[in-house]
Design a protein around this motif. Structure first.
Motif, PDB file in Angstrom:
ATOM      1  N   GLN A   1       0.831  -1.209   0.000  1.00  0.00           N
ATOM      2  CA  GLN A   1       0.000   0.000   0.000  1.00  0.00           C
ATOM      3  C   GLN A   1       0.864   1.257   0.000  1.00  0.00           C
ATOM      4  O   GLN A   1       0.531   2.251  -0.664  1.00  0.00           O
ATOM      5  N   VAL A   2       1.964   1.220   0.736  1.00  0.00           N
ATOM      6  CA  VAL A   2       2.885   2.363   0.769  1.00  0.00           C
ATOM      7  C   VAL A   2       3.430   2.630  -0.631  1.00  0.00           C
ATOM      8  O   VAL A   2       3.504   3.781  -1.079  1.00  0.00           O
ATOM      9  N   VAL A   3       3.806   1.564  -1.344  1.00  0.00           N
ATOM     10  CA  VAL A   3       4.318   1.716  -2.705  1.00  0.00           C
ATOM     11  C   VAL A   3       3.256   2.326  -3.610  1.00  0.00           C
ATOM     12  O   VAL A   3       3.534   3.223  -4.418  1.00  0.00           O
ATOM     13  N   LEU A   4       2.021   1.846  -3.495  1.00  0.00           N
ATOM     14  CA  LEU A   4       0.938   2.385  -4.322  1.00  0.00           C
ATOM     15  C   LEU A   4       0.752   3.870  -4.051  1.00  0.00           C
ATOM     16  O   LEU A   4       0.604   4.670  -4.990  1.00  0.00           O
ATOM     17  N   PHE A   5       0.753   4.258  -2.787  1.00  0.00           N
ATOM     18  CA  PHE A   5       0.575   5.676  -2.464  1.00  0.00           C
ATOM     19  C   PHE A   5       1.735   6.503  -3.006  1.00  0.00           C
ATOM     20  O   PHE A   5       1.526   7.604  -3.550  1.00  0.00           O
ATOM     21  N   ASP A   6       2.965   5.983  -2.878  1.00  0.00           N
ATOM     22  CA  ASP A   6       4.130   6.661  -3.461  1.00  0.00           C
ATOM     23  C   ASP A   6       3.913   6.907  -4.951  1.00  0.00           C
ATOM     24  O   ASP A   6       4.135   8.011  -5.461  1.00  0.00           O
ATOM     25  N   ALA A   7       3.528   5.844  -5.655  1.00  0.00           N
ATOM     26  CA  ALA A   7       3.387   5.925  -7.114  1.00  0.00           C
ATOM     27  C   ALA A   7       2.265   6.887  -7.510  1.00  0.00           C
ATOM     28  O   ALA A   7       2.393   7.648  -8.476  1.00  0.00           O
ATOM     29  N   ILE A   8       1.164   6.881  -6.767  1.00  0.00           N
ATOM     30  CA  ILE A   8       0.052   7.795  -7.085  1.00  0.00           C
ATOM     31  C   ILE A   8       0.474   9.234  -6.840  1.00  0.00           C
ATOM     32  O   ILE A   8       0.186  10.128  -7.649  1.00  0.00           O
ATOM     33  N   GLU A   9       1.175   9.494  -5.731  1.00  0.00           N
ATOM     34  CA  GLU A   9       1.671  10.859  -5.486  1.00  0.00           C
ATOM     35  C   GLU A   9       2.631  11.296  -6.583  1.00  0.00           C
ATOM     36  O   GLU A   9       2.560  12.430  -7.070  1.00  0.00           O
TER      37      GLU A   9
ATOM     38  N   ILE B   1       7.934   0.547  -9.339  1.00  0.00           N
ATOM     39  CA  ILE B   1       7.371   1.836  -8.941  1.00  0.00           C
ATOM     40  C   ILE B   1       7.387   2.814 -10.119  1.00  0.00           C
ATOM     41  O   ILE B   1       6.416   3.539 -10.373  1.00  0.00           O
ATOM     42  N   THR B   2       8.494   2.830 -10.858  1.00  0.00           N
ATOM     43  CA  THR B   2       8.602   3.714 -12.025  1.00  0.00           C
ATOM     44  C   THR B   2       7.539   3.376 -13.060  1.00  0.00           C
ATOM     45  O   THR B   2       6.831   4.268 -13.574  1.00  0.00           O
ATOM     46  N   ASP B   3       7.406   2.099 -13.383  1.00  0.00           N
ATOM     47  CA  ASP B   3       6.406   1.684 -14.374  1.00  0.00           C
ATOM     48  C   ASP B   3       4.986   1.929 -13.864  1.00  0.00           C
ATOM     49  O   ASP B   3       4.096   2.321 -14.631  1.00  0.00           O
ATOM     50  N   LEU B   4       4.786   1.700 -12.572  1.00  0.00           N
ATOM     51  CA  LEU B   4       3.469   1.926 -11.975  1.00  0.00           C
ATOM     52  C   LEU B   4       3.092   3.402 -12.045  1.00  0.00           C
ATOM     53  O   LEU B   4       1.948   3.761 -12.352  1.00  0.00           O
ATOM     54  N   THR B   5       4.071   4.269 -11.781  1.00  0.00           N
ATOM     55  CA  THR B   5       3.828   5.718 -11.858  1.00  0.00           C
ATOM     56  C   THR B   5       3.395   6.116 -13.262  1.00  0.00           C
ATOM     57  O   THR B   5       2.447   6.906 -13.445  1.00  0.00           O
ATOM     58  N   GLU B   6       4.071   5.589 -14.279  1.00  0.00           N
ATOM     59  CA  GLU B   6       3.719   5.913 -15.665  1.00  0.00           C
ATOM     60  C   GLU B   6       2.330   5.395 -16.017  1.00  0.00           C
ATOM     61  O   GLU B   6       1.548   6.073 -16.688  1.00  0.00           O
ATOM     62  N   ALA B   7       2.013   4.187 -15.564  1.00  0.00           N
ATOM     63  CA  ALA B   7       0.686   3.626 -15.851  1.00  0.00           C
ATOM     64  C   ALA B   7      -0.410   4.434 -15.170  1.00  0.00           C
ATOM     65  O   ALA B   7      -1.500   4.627 -15.719  1.00  0.00           O
ATOM     66  N   LEU B   8      -0.125   4.932 -13.968  1.00  0.00           N
ATOM     67  CA  LEU B   8      -1.109   5.730 -13.238  1.00  0.00           C
ATOM     68  C   LEU B   8      -1.340   7.088 -13.894  1.00  0.00           C
ATOM     69  O   LEU B   8      -2.436   7.655 -13.812  1.00  0.00           O
ATOM     70  N   LYS B   9      -0.310   7.615 -14.553  1.00  0.00           N
ATOM     71  CA  LYS B   9      -0.467   8.899 -15.236  1.00  0.00           C
ATOM     72  C   LYS B   9      -1.543   8.835 -16.310  1.00  0.00           C
ATOM     73  O   LYS B   9      -2.238   9.822 -16.574  1.00  0.00           O
ATOM     74  N   THR B  10      -1.673   7.676 -16.942  1.00  0.00           N
ATOM     75  CA  THR B  10      -2.658   7.505 -18.019  1.00  0.00           C
ATOM     76  C   THR B  10      -3.851   6.672 -17.570  1.00  0.00           C
ATOM     77  O   THR B  10      -4.691   6.299 -18.389  1.00  0.00           O
TER      78      THR B  10
ATOM     79  N   VAL C   1      -1.792  -1.235 -14.420  1.00  0.00           N
ATOM     80  CA  VAL C   1      -1.661  -1.044 -12.973  1.00  0.00           C
ATOM     81  C   VAL C   1      -1.909  -2.364 -12.247  1.00  0.00           C
ATOM     82  O   VAL C   1      -1.170  -2.750 -11.336  1.00  0.00           O
ATOM     83  N   ASN C   2      -2.953  -3.066 -12.667  1.00  0.00           N
ATOM     84  CA  ASN C   2      -3.291  -4.340 -12.035  1.00  0.00           C
ATOM     85  C   ASN C   2      -2.159  -5.350 -12.202  1.00  0.00           C
ATOM     86  O   ASN C   2      -1.770  -6.051 -11.255  1.00  0.00           O
ATOM     87  N   GLN C   3      -1.595  -5.429 -13.413  1.00  0.00           N
ATOM     88  CA  GLN C   3      -0.496  -6.365 -13.664  1.00  0.00           C
ATOM     89  C   GLN C   3       0.736  -6.014 -12.826  1.00  0.00           C
ATOM     90  O   GLN C   3       1.409  -6.902 -12.282  1.00  0.00           O
ATOM     91  N   LEU C   4       1.017  -4.713 -12.725  1.00  0.00           N
ATOM     92  CA  LEU C   4       2.187  -4.292 -11.950  1.00  0.00           C
ATOM     93  C   LEU C   4       1.999  -4.548 -10.455  1.00  0.00           C
ATOM     94  O   LEU C   4       2.950  -4.895  -9.748  1.00  0.00           O
ATOM     95  N   LEU C   5       0.771  -4.390  -9.963  1.00  0.00           N
ATOM     96  CA  LEU C   5       0.508  -4.720  -8.569  1.00  0.00           C
ATOM     97  C   LEU C   5       0.660  -6.218  -8.333  1.00  0.00           C
ATOM     98  O   LEU C   5       1.122  -6.659  -7.278  1.00  0.00           O
ATOM     99  N   GLN C   6       0.251  -7.009  -9.332  1.00  0.00           N
ATOM    100  CA  GLN C   6       0.448  -8.464  -9.242  1.00  0.00           C
ATOM    101  C   GLN C   6       1.950  -8.773  -9.165  1.00  0.00           C
ATOM    102  O   GLN C   6       2.401  -9.589  -8.347  1.00  0.00           O
ATOM    103  N   GLN C   7       2.721  -8.098 -10.031  1.00  0.00           N
ATOM    104  CA  GLN C   7       4.176  -8.299 -10.012  1.00  0.00           C
ATOM    105  C   GLN C   7       4.749  -7.881  -8.664  1.00  0.00           C
ATOM    106  O   GLN C   7       5.607  -8.564  -8.092  1.00  0.00           O
ATOM    107  N   LEU C   8       4.249  -6.752  -8.158  1.00  0.00           N
ATOM    108  CA  LEU C   8       4.714  -6.243  -6.867  1.00  0.00           C
ATOM    109  C   LEU C   8       4.445  -7.255  -5.759  1.00  0.00           C
ATOM    110  O   LEU C   8       5.246  -7.426  -4.832  1.00  0.00           O
ATOM    111  N   GLY C   9       3.310  -7.940  -5.867  1.00  0.00           N
ATOM    112  CA  GLY C   9       2.945  -8.914  -4.853  1.00  0.00           C
ATOM    113  C   GLY C   9       3.905 -10.077  -4.769  1.00  0.00           C
ATOM    114  O   GLY C   9       4.077 -10.689  -3.707  1.00  0.00           O
ATOM    115  N   LYS C  10       4.540 -10.401  -5.886  1.00  0.00           N
ATOM    116  CA  LYS C  10       5.453 -11.544  -5.916  1.00  0.00           C
ATOM    117  C   LYS C  10       6.925 -11.146  -5.774  1.00  0.00           C
ATOM    118  O   LYS C  10       7.803 -12.005  -5.745  1.00  0.00           O
TER     119      LYS C  10
END
Length: 853
Positions: free
Chosen positions: A91-99, A161-170, A176-185
């Motif tokens: 969750q911390v990573v997600l918040f970082d990326a959204i900010e 985090i870098t890729d997640l940030t770019e995906a969140l921009k658009t 985003v879902n795939q990257l969170l899945q990757q993050l989980g593993k």
């Protein structure tokens, strides 16, 4: 209350999007992830309510599990707590990326302006343009990356985090879902303690993926605005690097790791060049450039992918081939794609064959021992060690005598001499800037530097070609007070005068915040450094020396962090500020320089701050004698309060019993020991400042960032000086920055978490002492600023901190619960589990603290 435009944007772009994307966590590939995700909000609310009621963490955890019949067994409870930790880390990573993804819309402040505004003013004002041409010819920004463990995601997580940030921009939900899945593993931490080379690899990610592009982009923008060459004789932006070179108190750094890191930086840089060159080669397909392009192809490829024997500095050769290519394009092909060639030339001029200068740092005590170990070679006068400082300066002999290390020297002495020889090889491979600075930690006297010069002359270096800058580091309050006298002795020493003349009469002095805060408290540390800068600047100007201050600044305000750009923009005329040099570390690296947008913004802010500071016509930031006297009184009062606390017999015991201090050595995010003299009993003077500050932040008390400030302000008010203090806050940018950064530290504190300790038989009174100072400082700062709440003037940062604190509150409660249990149980198996709980929570709490910077 009506929200400002930026607050409204933050609410919609960050808060709302975090709540929406947070639902995707229920699809993460975790064991019982849906069950974890459903229970976590209830656990968070339970923690919040328990903290409000000032319950102990043990009671909070026990009452939560008491609501669920399936969690009777201890093993099931441990399992759920570890699942909560893993979930919250993501969750911390997600918040970082959204900010980060919303940074361009929410992150820019108007505190110091930006390059776009400055350059627009240049275009409209010829007089300003002429003035700034001179300023830029003299100004530089140097950022030095250090591996201090205030936040360290592995490179794999940084990439996500870098890729997640770019995906969140658009708003690319599928990605985003795939990257969170990757993050989980993907693991968030190392099973083994990293080596200095491992740390270098992690930090090099930022060099390769952020700084390589951002530094070139900023310099290009400035160059394009002026029609004269600005950076032919110096670089606007320089990068420094400490992993592999900083051996102060780190026995894991040696000449072997230094060599490996230098080779790593060179190879990564050439791969950056090679990627750019391949793009260039796809466009430049014309006749007349084949030879130059083939030369570049061979050169870039060979140095990118092969282990080059005896590598040499190829910068001039690269630039020559690129320049020849450019000339052909202009002459025969209408200048097609010249801009792309210019871009690569600029990067090669910026980064040479080294990428970032590898600084070498060692403690003066080790250097003195090394110097003494050479007495067997007859290189020191008889009885030298017993001489006074003045006598040593008189009799020191600077003899060029190349010889091997003494056979009976200890390992640190041998490594010092090997590293000095290695620096020459690094300069051969990457150019002078590959490694040209030796930093002397705990520098206390002029002989510390002059004796180090002797070591260079005894290790193959020649006086006429000693292309090394010797940088004293003054950090404790006492050393800061003595620093000007030390430097005057150097400036008046004949041999050092000659050496300084060969180095362009420029002296770099490092001032560290960490140990001065630990030594004298927050206000005294800041004031001592400010006063030292005034005295050191006066001495340098007296002897015609161009001075550059190198500030050792960490992420939290207690380590010199906070609103860095405002710190530099409000120096005043008494302090040399033509060159800005600072360390960036831990959460500061990933939060302020983790993406193109954030790095660009923070670098332009620092450049702009330096230019503004040097242009202040009305000199409003220079403190008058009355203002200095007022701060001096408050700093002394704060110092007495902090030293009184520090000398309390319970001070270290409190940290050892109720913070994760003793367990920090088991956290595999740094190659450095938690303390110097790691085999001995814990003493405050041996405890590393990073461990000291981290322990207090985990307690949610942040004592090094505020303690003594309230006492000092109250004394000033009681003495009838409150009107003067308020005027000082309004008029002095430096004092305002100190107070505002103190508020930031306090905003990250929550004494309710540890309020159960006021009933503790051993530590109850000590806890109340800490809490009383917090309450007093809170009250006095609100009175001083006229605010109704801390950080009222910075609503977005305040909101960001609030959300992050809510996310990690369960981690804080779990950590303190585990620490409570460790103080009670004797069962080794259960103790091991509680140890792991503490260690795992530290990661998330630290990583969430990025907005301390």
């Amino acid at each position: 209350m009506k929200l400002s435009q930026k607050e409204a944007v933050f609410a919609s772009e960050v808060v709302t999007r975090f709540e929406l994307y947070n639902s995707l966590f229920l699809t993460l590939p975790f064991y019982q992830v849906k069950h974890t995700g459903m229970l976590l909000p209830f656990f968070t609310s339970h923690c919040e309510e328990g903290v409000k009621q000032q319950l102990s963490p043990e009671d909070i955890i026990a009452s939560f599990f008491g609501q669920y019949e399936q969690y009777v067994q201890a093993s099931d409870r441990f399992d759920l707590l570890f699942r909560f930790i893993r979930y919250i880390e993501r969750q911390v990573v997600l918040f970082d990326a959204i900010e980060d993804s919303a940074f361009t819309r929410t992150g820019r402040s108007e505190e110091t302006g930006n390059l776009e505004v400055l350059l627009r003013q240049v275009a409209e004002n010829p007089a300003l343009k002429k003035e700034l041409i001179e300023k830029f010819k003299d100004f530089s920004l140097r950022l030095v990356l250090t591996a201090h463990p205030t936040q360290f995601y592995p490179g794999t997580v940084l990439s996500i985090i870098t890729d997640l940030t770019e995906a969140l921009k658009t708003n690319d939900i599928n990605m985003v879902n795939q990257l969170l899945q990757q993050l989980g593993k993907t693991p968030f931490f190392n099973k083994n303690k990293p080596t200095p080379v491992d740390e270098a690899i992690s930090l090099a990610w930022f060099l390769e993926n952020v700084f390589y592009t951002v530094a070139s982009t900023i310099q290009s923008q400035i160059e394009n605005e002026f029609d004269v060459p600005l950076f032919d004789t110096h670089q606007l932006i320089e990068l420094g690097f400490w992993p592999g070179g900083d051996r102060d108190g780190n026995p894991n750094v040696n000449s072997g790791s230094t060599r490996a890191v230098a080779e790593l930086l060179r190879k990564i840089l050439f791969r950056c060049y090679y990627r750019d060159f391949r793009v260039l080669k796809r466009r430049i397909t014309f006749r007349g450039v084949e030879g130059f392009m083939n030369n570049l192809q061979d050169l870039f490829y060979e140095n990118s992918f092969n282990n080059v024997a005896d590598p040499s500095d190829r910068q001039a050769e690269i630039i020559e081939n690129l320049q020849q290519t450019k000339d052909v394009l202009i002459k025969d092909h209408d200048g097609l794609f010249v801009a792309k060639v210019d871009d690569l030339i600029r990067k090669v001029k910026l980064f040479g064959c080294y990428f970032a200068s590898l600084d070498i740092r060692q403690d003066s005590r080790i250097l003195r021992t090394t110097h003494q170990s050479c007495r067997s070679e007859g290189l020191l006068p008889a009885g030298y060690d017993g001489l006074s400082e003045e006598e040593k300066l008189e009799v020191l002999q600077f003899t060029e005598e190349d010889h091997p290390c003494a056979a009976d020297a200890d390992d640190l002495a041998k490594d010092t001499l090997e590293t000095i020889r290695l620096m020459k090889k690094m300069q051969h491979a990457g150019g002078e800037k590959a490694s040209h600075r030796f930093i002397i930690s705990n520098c206390q006297q002029a002989s510390d530097i002059l004796q180090l010069i002797n070591l260079f002359l005894w290790s193959g270096w020649k006086k006429e070609s000693l292309t090394v800058d010797f940088v004293p580091l003054f950090e404790t309050v006492q050393d800061l007070h003595a620093s000007a006298d030390v430097m005057e002795r150097l400036y008046t020493h004949p041999f050092y005068q000659e050496h300084l003349a060969k180095r362009g009469n420029r002296q770099v002095i490092m001032l560290g915040f960490s140990d001065s805060t630990k030594d004298g408290g927050y206000l005294m540390a800041n004031w001592s450094i400010y006063q030292a800068k005034i005295r050191l600047t006066a001495i340098a100007r007296k002897y015609g020396v161009q001075l550059a201050f190198f500030d050792g600044r960490g992420g939290p305000p207690a380590r010199g962090g906070g609103k860095t750009q405002r710190f530099y923009a409000t120096m005043g005329k008494e302090i040399a500020n033509e060159h800005i040099e600072l360390t960036i570390q831990g959460q500061t690296i990933s939060s302020q320089y983790g993406s193109f947008d954030t790095a660009y913004y923070n670098m332009e802010q620092l450049i702009n701050a330096g230019i503004i500071s040097s242009r202040q016509a009305d000199d409003k930031d220079t403190l008058n004698s009355g203002q200095k006297g007022l701060i001096d009184q408050m700093a002394e009062e704060s110092y007495k309060a902090f030293v009184g606390l520090r000398e309390d017999p319970l001070f270290l015991k409190y940290l050892e019993n109720h913070s994760p201090l003793k367990l920090l050595s088991q956290i595999n995010i740094s190659s450095r020991p938690v303390k110097r003299n790691s085999g001995s009993e814990l003493k405050l003077e041996d405890l590393r400042a990073i461990s000291f500050v981290t322990a207090w932040s985990q307690l949610k008390q942040n004592i090094p960032g505020f303690y003594g400030v309230g006492t000092a302000l109250k004394k000033a008010k009681d003495d009838g000086l409150w009107h003067e203090v308020k005027d000082l806050y309004e008029q002095s940018g430096q004092f305002k920055t100190i107070v505002d950064n103190c508020m930031m530290s306090m905003s990250k504190s929550d004494f309710r978490v540890t309020s159960y300790l006021k009933q503790d038989a051993q530590f109850g009174h000590f806890w109340e002492r800490l809490s009383a100072e917090f309450d007093l400082t809170h009250q006095m700062i609100l009175d001083l600023t006229g605010n109704c709440m801390l950080m009222e003037q910075y609503p977005i940062e305040r909101k960001s901190i609030g959300i992050r604190e809510k996310i990690v509150l369960p981690l804080v409660i779990i950590q303190h619960y585990a620490l409570q249990k460790l103080n009670e149980i004797t069962d080794e198996e259960q103790a091991s589990i509680y140890h792991k709980l503490v260690i795992r929570t530290v990661y998330g709490i630290v990583n969430a603290g990025r907005n301390l910077a």
